[in-house]
Design a protein around this motif. Structure first.
Motif, PDB file in Angstrom:
ATOM      1  N   ASN A  77      43.688  72.458  39.282  1.00  0.00           N
ATOM      2  CA  ASN A  77      42.262  73.213  39.484  1.00  0.00           C
ATOM      3  C   ASN A  77      41.473  72.526  41.128  1.00  0.00           C
ATOM      4  OD1 ASN A  77      42.508  74.929  37.947  1.00  0.00           O
ATOM      5  ND2 ASN A  77      40.924  73.737  36.043  1.00  0.00           N
ATOM      6  N   ARG A  78      41.907  70.854  41.166  1.00  0.00           N
ATOM      7  CA  ARG A  78      41.107  70.233  41.976  1.00  0.00           C
ATOM      8  C   ARG A  78      42.593  69.991  42.917  1.00  0.00           C
ATOM      9  NH1 ARG A  78      37.310  66.542  42.699  1.00  0.00           N
ATOM     10  NH2 ARG A  78      36.457  67.146  40.309  1.00  0.00           N
ATOM     11  N   GLY A  79      42.347  70.249  43.833  1.00  0.00           N
ATOM     12  CA  GLY A  79      43.546  69.855  45.213  1.00  0.00           C
ATOM     13  C   GLY A  79      43.672  69.748  46.541  1.00  0.00           C
ATOM     14  N   ILE A  80      44.385  68.840  47.171  1.00  0.00           N
ATOM     15  CA  ILE A  80      44.086  68.645  48.841  1.00  0.00           C
ATOM     16  C   ILE A  80      45.510  69.146  48.862  1.00  0.00           C
ATOM     17  CG2 ILE A  80      43.787  67.356  49.985  1.00  0.00           C
ATOM     18  CD1 ILE A  80      42.235  65.373  48.276  1.00  0.00           C
ATOM     19  N   ILE A  81      45.320  69.881  50.769  1.00  0.00           N
ATOM     20  CA  ILE A  81      46.701  70.023  51.243  1.00  0.00           C
ATOM     21  C   ILE A  81      46.333  69.765  52.576  1.00  0.00           C
ATOM     22  CG2 ILE A  81      47.695  72.170  52.066  1.00  0.00           C
ATOM     23  CD1 ILE A  81      46.486  74.675  49.918  1.00  0.00           C
ATOM     24  N   TYR A  82      47.201  68.990  53.167  1.00  0.00           N
ATOM     25  CA  TYR A  82      47.006  68.871  54.628  1.00  0.00           C
ATOM     26  C   TYR A  82      48.043  69.378  55.723  1.00  0.00           C
ATOM     27  CZ  TYR A  82      45.391  63.859  52.339  1.00  0.00           C
ATOM     28  OH  TYR A  82      44.815  62.650  52.011  1.00  0.00           O
ATOM     29  N   LEU A  83      46.974  69.395  56.887  1.00  0.00           N
ATOM     30  CA  LEU A  83      47.416  70.323  57.556  1.00  0.00           C
ATOM     31  C   LEU A  83      48.021  69.159  58.900  1.00  0.00           C
ATOM     32  CD1 LEU A  83      45.077  73.437  56.518  1.00  0.00           C
ATOM     33  CD2 LEU A  83      47.676  72.760  56.653  1.00  0.00           C
ATOM     34  N   ASN A  84      49.233  69.729  59.352  1.00  0.00           N
ATOM     35  CA  ASN A  84      49.359  68.374  60.489  1.00  0.00           C
ATOM     36  C   ASN A  84      49.144  69.305  61.992  1.00  0.00           C
ATOM     37  OD1 ASN A  84      49.902  65.788  58.506  1.00  0.00           O
ATOM     38  ND2 ASN A  84      51.478  66.573  58.357  1.00  0.00           N
ATOM     39  N   ASP A  85      49.713  70.664  61.596  1.00  0.00           N
ATOM     40  CA  ASP A  85      49.753  71.607  62.714  1.00  0.00           C
ATOM     41  C   ASP A  85      49.418  73.051  62.497  1.00  0.00           C
ATOM     42  OD1 ASP A  85      52.463  72.536  62.433  1.00  0.00           O
ATOM     43  OD2 ASP A  85      53.531  70.613  63.040  1.00  0.00           O
ATOM     44  N   ARG A  86      49.313  73.541  63.477  1.00  0.00           N
ATOM     45  CA  ARG A  86      49.228  74.994  63.636  1.00  0.00           C
ATOM     46  C   ARG A  86      49.852  75.855  63.011  1.00  0.00           C
ATOM     47  NH1 ARG A  86      44.439  78.161  64.480  1.00  0.00           N
ATOM     48  NH2 ARG A  86      45.569  79.487  66.033  1.00  0.00           N
ATOM     49  N   SER A  87      51.243  75.245  62.570  1.00  0.00           N
ATOM     50  CA  SER A  87      52.343  75.625  62.306  1.00  0.00           C
ATOM     51  C   SER A  87      51.996  76.012  60.447  1.00  0.00           C
ATOM     52  CB  SER A  87      53.566  75.278  62.656  1.00  0.00           C
ATOM     53  OG  SER A  87      53.500  74.343  62.020  1.00  0.00           O
ATOM     54  N   GLU A  88      51.689  75.210  59.983  1.00  0.00           N
ATOM     55  CA  GLU A  88      51.061  74.961  58.871  1.00  0.00           C
ATOM     56  C   GLU A  88      49.720  75.873  58.291  1.00  0.00           C
ATOM     57  OE1 GLU A  88      50.421  70.797  57.420  1.00  0.00           O
ATOM     58  OE2 GLU A  88      53.249  70.676  58.246  1.00  0.00           O
TER      59      GLU A  88
END
Length: 592
Positions: free
Chosen positions: A209-220
């Motif tokens: 119910n709680r989370g983080i998604i790291y995004l390193n570049d535009r392709s993700e």
């Protein structure tokens, strides 16, 4: 004498203002964030399912029980109704709205925009500070009675607000609603029998119910779905936007971190200072340097910074002349600059293609060479100030002034094929004049069409066209969109005769509409018209050529081109066939 004293006083009072305006026109050299003890952490998409009906996305609070509508008699038209829609506005202020029946078919639609949606601050009971919890209201007037009568017999309905684009999909839908009539009044209620476990899905998989998604570049990208106990749900498909933190300094009191950047902008527009069309500035608490940036579809992305050491201050900043070039066709440039008192600058040891010469006092001349073409190139200087070492940078985009195209073309009904060769030259300063009207507006083009197939009923002729080109907007070809005008000169060379004609033309180079972006990266439309010509054996009475061409970007320097064209020539004396010709062509185009 009195007049002289008054004039002198006016002059002395104007000197500070003049000096301030003069210094403000200097171009600042930026302390790039990641080169001056400030680590830029990856952007991240954050979510929290706070309880069975509320969730948090970034800094936005969404209460799904507020996604609803109510029906009441219309005050404007007797016998009609008015529907008032409400929903949490943090994610969706514009887009489309729909009421769907129990079969999923839309029975009511509306388009939402800033003119018809009212935004207000919603009351919130959240324990967290700084969350946005805006509320949107939209009123549909004069709704037909037949629609409301049909709603009375539906077992349930769903109300959705949504927005879709190339890289963003956003849906916010209510739980199952039904229309109840009590004491002559209609009320929209939620079905209580449809309660389900609240849950979060990422890319189709149930997660915590709680989370983080790291995004390193535009392709993700992020594919997020949150379903609440009531059956209401939120779906998001988005990705980060690129951002360039060009400058980072600490305030004089040492309490604030002042960032200057371009690209993705902060969600809190009230705290943002616009410096130019592309650059913005924001001040953050140095003790907690965190902000939320707008991802695709304005979805908030958390951006954090980690301070690793001493940060520069504004008083340490060197400046360049206001006339310093930011765009060029040249491979080398020189910049005149000035450093504050007590601040020294020098070229980094690893930059062998640059040199710096001090002129007088704290002024310097900085020369950079080997500027690569077709990309933005950022060069740096080392700065020593207050016993600390920092780095400042300056970015220059070098365009590619030349273009060479090689290909073929076939036209019908004549059934003739041509080999085509084209050369373009775009000029930095027309007639060597560095002025707004001449800089990056002019170019020249040479095209040769060599006939490859001979036909008995169609005269063999080769075409050579020279054009003087003028862009309405300053910029680079196939980098900046523009329309323009041209002065073409065309020579038609037959076996034993020739004619030369002068004309006028127009062109437009633009990014394609999003529907066509999968087919091309640039589109070009070109028109040439010739009203007459010189020539002893034959003359051109009139002629036109209309060409539509698509450019597909293969690499930094190479494009594939394809397109259609129409042309028609009238001769004196008239030729055997003077029909309008339809042509198709393709070529490779090299920018260098």
């Amino acid at each position: 004498m009195r007049l002289l004293l008054v004039s002198l006083l006016c002059l002395l009072s104007a000197i500070p203002t003049w000096a301030q305006n003069r210094s403000s026109k200097l171009k600042p050299l930026y302390f790039q964030a990641d080169k001056n003890n400030l680590q830029v952490l990856p952007q991240r998409f954050e979510y929290t399912l706070m309880d069975e009906d509320r969730l948090k996305v970034g800094d936005i609070l969404i209460d799904t029980t507020e996604v609803t509508f109510q029906i009441e008699p219309s005050p404007a038209k007797k016998g009609a109704y008015r529907i008032r829609f409400t929903w949490p506005a943090g994610l969706i202020k514009e887009g489309e709205l729909a009421i769907k029946n129990n079969s999923g078919k839309a029975i009511f639609n509306a388009v939402l925009n800033r003119d018809n949606v009212k935004i207000s601050q919603a009351e919130t009971t959240s324990e967290e500070e700084g969350l946005r919890s805006e509320k949107a209201d939209f009123v549909a007037e004069e709704v037909e009675t037949s629609l409301v009568d049909d709603m009375k017999y539906l077992p349930f309905m769903v109300f959705c607000i949504y927005r879709e684009s190339d890289e963003t999909r956003l849906y916010l839908c209510s739980n199952e609603l039904y229309l109840s009539s009590q004491q002559g009044q209609m009320t929209v209620k939620a079905r209580s029998s449809t309660k389900k476990p609240a849950q979060i899905e990422i890319n189709g998989k149930v997660v915590g119910n709680r989370g983080i998604i790291y995004l390193n570049d535009r392709s993700e990208n992020v594919a997020f779905r949150a379903a609440t106990r009531s059956g209401a749900f939120l779906e998001i498909e988005t990705r980060k936007k690129d951002v360039d933190f060009k400058d980072a300094v600490v305030s004089d009191d040492g309490e604030r971190l002042i960032l200057t950047a371009s690209g993705a902008e902060p969600v809190d527009e009230k705290k943002v200072k616009k410096i130019s069309d592309t650059e913005w500035q924001i001040a953050l608490p140095k003790s907690r340097p965190v902000l939320f940036l707008k991802g695709d579809g304005d979805i908030p992305m958390r951006q954090e910074f980690y301070i690793r050491g001493q940060l520069p201050r504004e008083k340490n900043r060197p400046y360049l002349s206001a006339r310093s070039a930011v765009r060029t066709y040249s491979s080398s440039l020189s910049f005149n600059g000035v450093a504050p008192a007590g601040v020294s600058v020098k070229v980094p040891e690893n930059d062998k293609a640059a040199q710096l010469e001090m002129s007088k006092k704290n002024q310097f001349v900085w020369t950079v060479r080997d500027i690569p073409a077709g990309v933005e190139n950022r060069r740096y200087l080392n700065v020593s100030a207050d016993g600390h070492n920092f780095v400042v940078g300056n970015a220059v985009f070098r365009g590619q002034p030349f273009g060479l195209g090689l290909g073929g073309r076939y036209q019908t009904p004549s059934g003739v094929a041509y080999g085509t060769l084209e050369f373009q030259w775009w000029i930095e300063n027309f007639m060597w004049i560095n002025a707004d009207w001449s800089r990056f507006h002019w170019g020249m083009a040479l095209e040769r069409q060599q006939q490859l197939i001979e036909k008995d009923d169609f005269a063999k002729a080769d075409l050579t066209t020279v054009e003087l080109l003028w862009r309405a907007h300053e910029g680079f070809h196939l980098v900046d969109a523009s329309w323009g005008l041209s002065l073409p000169l065309q020579m038609i060379q037959a076996e034993s005769a020739s004619a030369t004609s002068f004309g006028v033309g127009a062109f437009m180079v633009n990014k394609p509409h999003r529907w066509f972006r999968s087919l091309m990266d640039w589109s070009e439309l070109k028109l040439q018209y010739y009203a007459g010509s010189s020539g002893s054996d034959f003359k051109i009475k009139s002629a036109y050529s209309l060409k539509a061409q698509a450019y597909v970007h293969l690499s930094n320097q190479w494009f594939w081109r394809y397109g259609l064209d129409l042309n028609e020539y009238k001769f004196d004396p008239s030729a055997a066939k003077e029909e309008m010709q339809i042509g198709v062509g393709t070529s490779l185009f090299w920018k260098f």
